[in-house]
Design a protein around this motif. Sequence first.
Motif, PDB file in Angstrom:
ATOM      1  N   LEU A 144      79.185  19.653  36.367  1.00 46.25           N
ATOM      2  CA  LEU A 144      78.881  19.022  35.085  1.00 46.25           C
ATOM      3  C   LEU A 144      77.502  19.419  34.581  1.00 46.25           C
ATOM      4  N   LEU A 145      76.522  19.431  35.464  1.00 46.05           N
ATOM      5  CA  LEU A 145      75.168  19.807  35.056  1.00 46.05           C
ATOM      6  C   LEU A 145      75.074  21.269  34.649  1.00 46.05           C
ATOM      7  N   THR A 146      75.744  22.151  35.377  1.00 47.73           N
ATOM      8  CA  THR A 146      75.697  23.566  34.997  1.00 47.73           C
ATOM      9  C   THR A 146      76.475  23.813  33.713  1.00 47.73           C
ATOM     10  N   GLY A 147      77.561  23.097  33.515  1.00 45.98           N
ATOM     11  CA  GLY A 147      78.294  23.204  32.253  1.00 45.98           C
ATOM     12  C   GLY A 147      77.454  22.732  31.078  1.00 45.98           C
ATOM     13  N   LEU A 148      76.744  21.637  31.276  1.00 41.75           N
ATOM     14  CA  LEU A 148      75.859  21.141  30.231  1.00 41.75           C
ATOM     15  C   LEU A 148      74.749  22.140  29.931  1.00 41.75           C
ATOM     16  N   ALA A 149      74.169  22.707  30.973  1.00 38.36           N
ATOM     17  CA  ALA A 149      73.113  23.709  30.775  1.00 38.36           C
ATOM     18  C   ALA A 149      73.653  24.935  30.044  1.00 38.36           C
ATOM     19  N   ALA A 150      74.878  25.372  30.385  1.00 36.20           N
ATOM     20  CA  ALA A 150      75.463  26.527  29.704  1.00 36.20           C
ATOM     21  C   ALA A 150      75.725  26.218  28.239  1.00 36.20           C
ATOM     22  N   GLY A 151      76.180  25.013  27.945  1.00 30.78           N
ATOM     23  CA  GLY A 151      76.415  24.626  26.548  1.00 30.78           C
ATOM     24  C   GLY A 151      75.129  24.565  25.749  1.00 30.78           C
ATOM     25  N   VAL A 152      74.093  23.996  26.325  1.00 28.39           N
ATOM     26  CA  VAL A 152      72.796  23.910  25.640  1.00 28.39           C
ATOM     27  C   VAL A 152      72.225  25.306  25.429  1.00 28.39           C
ATOM     28  N   LEU A 153      72.330  26.153  26.432  1.00 27.35           N
ATOM     29  CA  LEU A 153      71.831  27.518  26.305  1.00 27.35           C
ATOM     30  C   LEU A 153      72.589  28.288  25.228  1.00 27.35           C
ATOM     31  N   ALA A 154      73.900  28.090  25.145  1.00 26.62           N
ATOM     32  CA  ALA A 154      74.693  28.761  24.117  1.00 26.62           C
ATOM     33  C   ALA A 154      74.279  28.295  22.720  1.00 26.62           C
ATOM     34  N   VAL A 155      74.015  27.009  22.559  1.00 33.62           N
ATOM     35  CA  VAL A 155      73.577  26.496  21.251  1.00 33.62           C
ATOM     36  C   VAL A 155      72.195  27.040  20.910  1.00 33.62           C
ATOM     37  N   LEU A 156      71.322  27.116  21.900  1.00 30.21           N
ATOM     38  CA  LEU A 156      69.987  27.665  21.645  1.00 30.21           C
ATOM     39  C   LEU A 156      70.040  29.145  21.273  1.00 30.21           C
ATOM     40  N   LEU A 157      71.076  29.835  21.731  1.00 31.45           N
ATOM     41  CA  LEU A 157      71.244  31.244  21.385  1.00 31.45           C
ATOM     42  C   LEU A 157      72.081  31.418  20.117  1.00 31.45           C
ATOM     43  N   HIS A 158      72.228  30.345  19.343  1.00 36.32           N
ATOM     44  CA  HIS A 158      72.875  30.337  18.026  1.00 36.32           C
ATOM     45  C   HIS A 158      74.367  30.613  18.086  1.00 36.32           C
ATOM     46  N   ALA A 159      75.032  30.156  19.138  1.00 36.93           N
ATOM     47  CA  ALA A 159      76.490  30.230  19.192  1.00 36.93           C
ATOM     48  C   ALA A 159      77.046  29.044  18.407  1.00 36.93           C
ATOM     49  N   THR A 160      78.279  29.154  17.987  1.00 35.84           N
ATOM     50  CA  THR A 160      78.909  28.024  17.302  1.00 35.84           C
ATOM     51  C   THR A 160      79.186  26.921  18.329  1.00 35.84           C
ATOM     52  N   ILE A 161      79.446  25.743  17.822  1.00 33.43           N
ATOM     53  CA  ILE A 161      79.727  24.611  18.717  1.00 33.43           C
ATOM     54  C   ILE A 161      80.996  24.885  19.520  1.00 33.43           C
ATOM     55  N   ARG A 162      81.969  25.508  18.880  1.00 38.20           N
ATOM     56  CA  ARG A 162      83.221  25.813  19.580  1.00 38.20           C
ATOM     57  C   ARG A 162      82.984  26.807  20.728  1.00 38.20           C
ATOM     58  N   ASP A 163      82.199  27.836  20.459  1.00 39.36           N
ATOM     59  CA  ASP A 163      81.892  28.800  21.514  1.00 39.36           C
ATOM     60  C   ASP A 163      81.054  28.164  22.623  1.00 39.36           C
ATOM     61  N   ALA A 164      80.127  27.296  22.255  1.00 40.76           N
ATOM     62  CA  ALA A 164      79.316  26.607  23.260  1.00 40.76           C
ATOM     63  C   ALA A 164      80.193  25.727  24.145  1.00 40.76           C
TER      64      ALA A 164
END
Length: 70
Positions: free
Chosen positions: A27-47
């Motif tokens: 769960l923590l690594t998934g959350l970190a991957a989602g936050v990192l994807a958003v910080l790299l300007h990915a869409t919410i769906r891709d994150a």
Amino acid sequence: MTQPPPLPSDGHWQRALLIVIALLVGLLTGLAAGVLAVLLHATIRDAAKWAGATFMAVTMLLLKIRELMR
């Protein structure tokens, strides 16, 4: 002073604890991957895709490692 009851010796509580730890780490690594994807300007769906895939991969990896360590 009262003593706490002894833990069962069959090991079920250890397996349950290791599964919970694997889920929390996933769960923590998934959350970190989602936050990192958003910080790299990915869409919410891709994150969400990245977060979900990371959660599943890390959790399954840890559960497989737990199985092999028995």
